[in-house]
Design a protein around this motif. Structure first.
Motif, mmCIF file in Angstrom:
data_model
loop_
_atom_site.group_PDB
_atom_site.id
_atom_site.type_symbol
_atom_site.label_atom_id
_atom_site.label_comp_id
_atom_site.label_asym_id
_atom_site.label_seq_id
_atom_site.Cartn_x
_atom_site.Cartn_y
_atom_site.Cartn_z
ATOM 1 N N ASN A 382 28.407 37.121 47.696
ATOM 2 C CA ASN A 382 29.798 37.479 47.376
ATOM 3 C C ASN A 382 30.417 36.410 46.479
ATOM 4 O O ASN A 382 31.090 36.711 45.494
ATOM 5 N N LYS A 385 29.432 36.741 43.056
ATOM 6 C CA LYS A 385 30.075 37.879 42.390
ATOM 7 C C LYS A 385 31.472 37.532 41.895
ATOM 8 O O LYS A 385 31.943 38.045 40.897
ATOM 9 N N ASP A 410 33.952 28.662 47.589
ATOM 10 C CA ASP A 410 33.782 28.855 46.136
ATOM 11 C C ASP A 410 35.100 28.585 45.432
ATOM 12 O O ASP A 410 36.150 28.530 46.063
ATOM 13 N N ILE A 415 41.327 35.437 47.263
ATOM 14 C CA ILE A 415 41.665 36.722 47.889
ATOM 15 C C ILE A 415 43.158 36.765 48.158
ATOM 16 O O ILE A 415 43.742 35.770 48.604
ATOM 17 N N ILE A 423 39.345 42.875 54.548
ATOM 18 C CA ILE A 423 38.077 42.888 53.793
ATOM 19 C C ILE A 423 36.860 42.842 54.715
ATOM 20 O O ILE A 423 35.765 43.198 54.312
ATOM 21 N N THR A 428 35.548 48.386 53.032
ATOM 22 C CA THR A 428 36.844 47.957 52.509
ATOM 23 C C THR A 428 36.618 46.883 51.454
ATOM 24 O O THR A 428 35.836 45.963 51.664
ATOM 25 N N ARG A 429 37.318 47.026 50.353
ATOM 26 C CA ARG A 429 37.134 46.062 49.271
ATOM 27 C C ARG A 429 38.508 45.588 48.820
ATOM 28 O O ARG A 429 39.471 46.346 48.807
ATOM 29 N N GLY A 430 38.575 44.314 48.493
ATOM 30 C CA GLY A 430 39.862 43.770 48.050
ATOM 31 C C GLY A 430 40.147 44.202 46.626
ATOM 32 O O GLY A 430 39.302 44.813 45.968
ATOM 33 N N GLY A 433 37.836 42.993 44.160
ATOM 34 C CA GLY A 433 36.478 43.512 44.335
ATOM 35 C C GLY A 433 36.239 44.789 43.542
ATOM 36 O O GLY A 433 35.099 45.143 43.257
ATOM 37 N N GLY A 438 29.193 46.635 44.588
ATOM 38 C CA GLY A 438 29.228 46.331 46.028
ATOM 39 C C GLY A 438 29.528 47.572 46.840
ATOM 40 O O GLY A 438 29.995 48.575 46.303
ATOM 41 N N SER A 439 29.228 47.505 48.106
ATOM 42 C CA SER A 439 29.387 48.680 48.965
ATOM 43 C C SER A 439 30.526 48.515 49.960
ATOM 44 O O SER A 439 30.935 49.463 50.606
ATOM 45 N N GLY A 440 31.031 47.293 50.113
ATOM 46 C CA GLY A 440 32.059 47.060 51.126
ATOM 47 C C GLY A 440 31.483 46.867 52.516
ATOM 48 O O GLY A 440 32.206 46.899 53.510
ATOM 49 N N LEU A 443 30.673 41.984 54.212
ATOM 50 C CA LEU A 443 31.431 41.162 55.164
ATOM 51 C C LEU A 443 31.402 41.765 56.568
ATOM 52 O O LEU A 443 31.453 41.033 57.564
HETATM 53 P P1 ADP Z 1 31.442 44.171 48.657
HETATM 54 O O1 ADP Z 1 31.291 42.776 48.218
HETATM 55 O O2 ADP Z 1 30.198 44.920 48.695
HETATM 56 O O3 ADP Z 1 32.589 44.895 48.064
HETATM 57 P P2 ADP Z 1 32.095 42.870 51.097
HETATM 58 O O4 ADP Z 1 32.358 43.375 52.462
HETATM 59 O O5 ADP Z 1 31.041 41.855 50.920
HETATM 60 O O6 ADP Z 1 31.849 44.119 50.197
HETATM 61 O O7 ADP Z 1 33.443 42.297 50.535
HETATM 62 C C1 ADP Z 1 34.638 42.994 50.684
HETATM 63 C C2 ADP Z 1 35.679 42.510 49.719
HETATM 64 O O8 ADP Z 1 36.051 41.180 50.033
HETATM 65 C C3 ADP Z 1 35.209 42.430 48.312
HETATM 66 O O9 ADP Z 1 35.322 43.674 47.693
HETATM 67 C C4 ADP Z 1 36.165 41.416 47.714
HETATM 68 O O10 ADP Z 1 37.373 42.034 47.391
HETATM 69 C C5 ADP Z 1 36.422 40.482 48.840
HETATM 70 N N1 ADP Z 1 35.591 39.259 48.773
HETATM 71 C C6 ADP Z 1 34.460 38.990 49.438
HETATM 72 N N2 ADP Z 1 33.987 37.755 49.150
HETATM 73 C C7 ADP Z 1 34.836 37.223 48.261
HETATM 74 C C8 ADP Z 1 34.901 35.969 47.565
HETATM 75 N N3 ADP Z 1 33.997 35.019 47.724
HETATM 76 N N4 ADP Z 1 35.941 35.777 46.705
HETATM 77 C C9 ADP Z 1 36.876 36.743 46.539
HETATM 78 N N5 ADP Z 1 36.871 37.931 47.156
HETATM 79 C C10 ADP Z 1 35.869 38.186 48.016
#
Ligand code: ADP
Length: 489
Positions: A382, A385, A410, A415, A423, A428-430, A433, A438-440, A443
């Motif tokens: 993540n 990404k 990082d 966020i 998240i 669920t994606r922020g 994101g 990504g699939s959500g 996390l």
């Molecule tokens: P995906 O990455 O597949 O969308 P995740 O469950 O891993 O699903 O993450 C969910 C959301 O959390 C992401 O869509 C993103 O918005 C936010 N997120 C996760 N890790 C980070 C990070 N290191 N920095 C910023 N946002 C993050």
């Protein structure tokens, strides 16, 4: 009645009936034993008291024999008959007492009419006393006659007069009349005891019904419940053991309902998410010009991409489902510093970033190394990404108090505060994101792994200011050098 498994028939007796039967049985036996024992003791006492009175009257008679004077002559008595006549005039029989004076085996005198026990009218008694008249032993005897019933009596020989006549003074008490009062008392006792048993039974029935009501409610509720409707609950009143049982049962239903709802939601979500790639694939295949090799090649690569995405999603979903099982994690002693090195080794090849180690806790703790590595790599992927080349990605571990902390930091996009909680939910994606592959589920898997270790995962972040994802686990099986326990980060 109902047939049991062996084909026989047995009567089903309710708990309430059994409890009541036991209570009433014990109470009845107790009252019966108390009543019968004290009745027998009382009867003995009646006989003893009769004997006492007989002895006392014999004593008085002896005294009169020595000191008595005929009131008419002013001299000592000359005949047994006159002695007994005067004696009877002076003595008033007690309750339940009879007196009789015999001379030469014949009834000579008896008291006036106002006497409970008319000895002279009972021929059987008179005959028996006349027969024993010669005996000189003065002791209480018992005799049962048809007319007067059971009698306790003494016959005192009266002799030594000038005319040589043989007299006897008979004092008798009716045992039946004396004991009648005891019998009466115990008849009252029996009535009171029966009434008390009835009251105990009635009160017991009401109390038992009230106590057992939650149990029948529990049975009814359990009968109503099936796997599609878990909404029934037992009404709880009071604070006794049975209500505690009802409360526990309700809590169990809450958990089951939540678990079922969770499963239903997961299936809904999964179906919904998988429909998107299927729609995309279908749309492209329908519009594809199969005569155009370039179009075919493009659609083929797109379809393969989508299938890969579906494959990953299905893998992730299977992993999430497995995470709920109790054997999902297998904790073993793991050295925290080596764990961090290992993760950094694996991650640094992923992308061009500034790879750092924030802290290397030098402790050996129990955790599932494979799962925790998987979680940290998920956080790192993540982080990759949401960072650019040149950004820093750091990993750290430490023991703080009774917790083990592992984190991935990082310096990427960060966020938004309103996303920080959600998240971690499935699919669920922020905001940041969106548009990123990504699939959500990433996390959600990290959280499942943390929770399987009875820990949690949190994020500390500001939009634009990077993010720190912290996995905090309870410290188990720790071998920590004292001076190396670090303070709160
Ligand atoms: P995906 O990455 O597949 O969308 P995740 O469950 O891993 O699903 O993450 C969910 C959301 O959390 C992401 O869509 C993103 O918005 C936010 N997120 C996760 N890790 C980070 C990070 N290191 N920095 C910023 N946002 C993050």
């Amino acid at each position: 009645m109902r047939d049991d498994a062996t084909g026989g028939v047995r009567v089903r007796v309710g708990v309430r009936t059994r409890v009541l039967a036991a209570v009433l049985g014990v109470a009845a036996i107790g009252m019966l034993v108390a009543g019968v024992t004290s009745y027998l003791v009382q009867r003995e006492r009646v006989d003893a008291s009769i004997d006492d009175r007989l002895a006392q009257e014999v004593e008085e008679l002896r005294e009169f024999a020595v000191t008595g004077i005929d009131p008419e002559t002013g001299d000592a008595f000359t005949t047994a008959s006159r002695f007994l006549e005067v004696l009877l005039e002076r003595n008033v029989p007690d309750r339940n007492e009879g007196l009789l004076a015999m001379v030469d085996g014949e009834v000579a005198w008896w008291p006036g009419a106002d006497v409970d026990v008319q000895l002279h009218e009972d021929d059987e008694f008179v005959a028996a006393v006349a027969e024993a008249g010669n005996s000189t032993a003065v002791r209480p005897r018992t005799l049962s006659t048809e007319q007067l019933g059971s009698l306790r009596y003494v016959a005192v020989p009266v002799t030594g007069f000038e005319d040589q006549s043989q007299g006897a003074y008979v004092i008798a008490y009716s045992r039946d009349l004396e004991q009648a009062s005891v019998v009466g008392a115990y008849q009252t006792f029996a009535m009171v005891a029966t009434a008390s048993l009835a009251v105990v039974g009635a009160v017991g029935w009401v109390v038992a019904s009230r106590l057992l009501r939650p149990i029948s409610a529990l049975r009814d509720t359990a009968q109503r419940i099936n796997d599609t409707d878990l909404s029934g609950r037992i009404p709880v009143t009071g604070s006794d053991d049975v209500s505690a049982l009802a409360r526990t049962f309700n809590a169990m239903l809450d958990r089951l309902e939540a678990a079922f709802a969770g499963q239903r939601d997961a299936l809904d979500d999964a179906g919904h998410e998988l429909r998107t790639p299927i729609t995309i694939i279908r749309g492209h295949l329908e519009l594809m010009d199969s005569a155009d090799p370039a179009d075919v090649a493009e659609v083929r690569s797109l379809v393969l991409d989508e299938l890969d995405r579906m494959h990953r999603m299905v893998d992730d979903l299977v992993m999430l489902a497995k995470a709920k099982r109790p054997d999902f994690v297998h904790p073993r002693p793991v050295e925290l510093d080596l764990l961090v090195d290992d993760v950094i080794d694996k991650a640094s090849a992923l992308a061009d970033r500034q790879w750092r180690v924030d802290a290397r806790g030098s402790a050996t703790v129990d955790l599932d190394q494979q799962r925790i590595t998987q979680a940290l790599l998920q956080l790192i992927s993540n982080a990759v990404k949401f960072t650019e080349p040149g950004d820093t990605i750091a990993v750290g571990s430490q023991v703080a108090g009774d917790e083990v902390r592992l984190w991935v930091r990082d310096t990427g996009t960060g966020i938004a505060p309103e996303d920080a909680e959600r998240i971690f939910d499935r699919f669920t994606r922020g905001d940041v994101g969106r548009g990123v592959e990504g699939s959500g589920l990433g996390l959600a898997i990290v959280r499942a792994i943390a929770e399987a270790h009875r820990g949690r995962v949190t994020v500390d972040s500001r939009l634009g200011g990077g993010a720190v994802f912290i996995i905090s686990l309870p410290l188990v099986g720790a071998d920590v050098p004292d001076d190396l326990v670090e303070e709160e980060a």
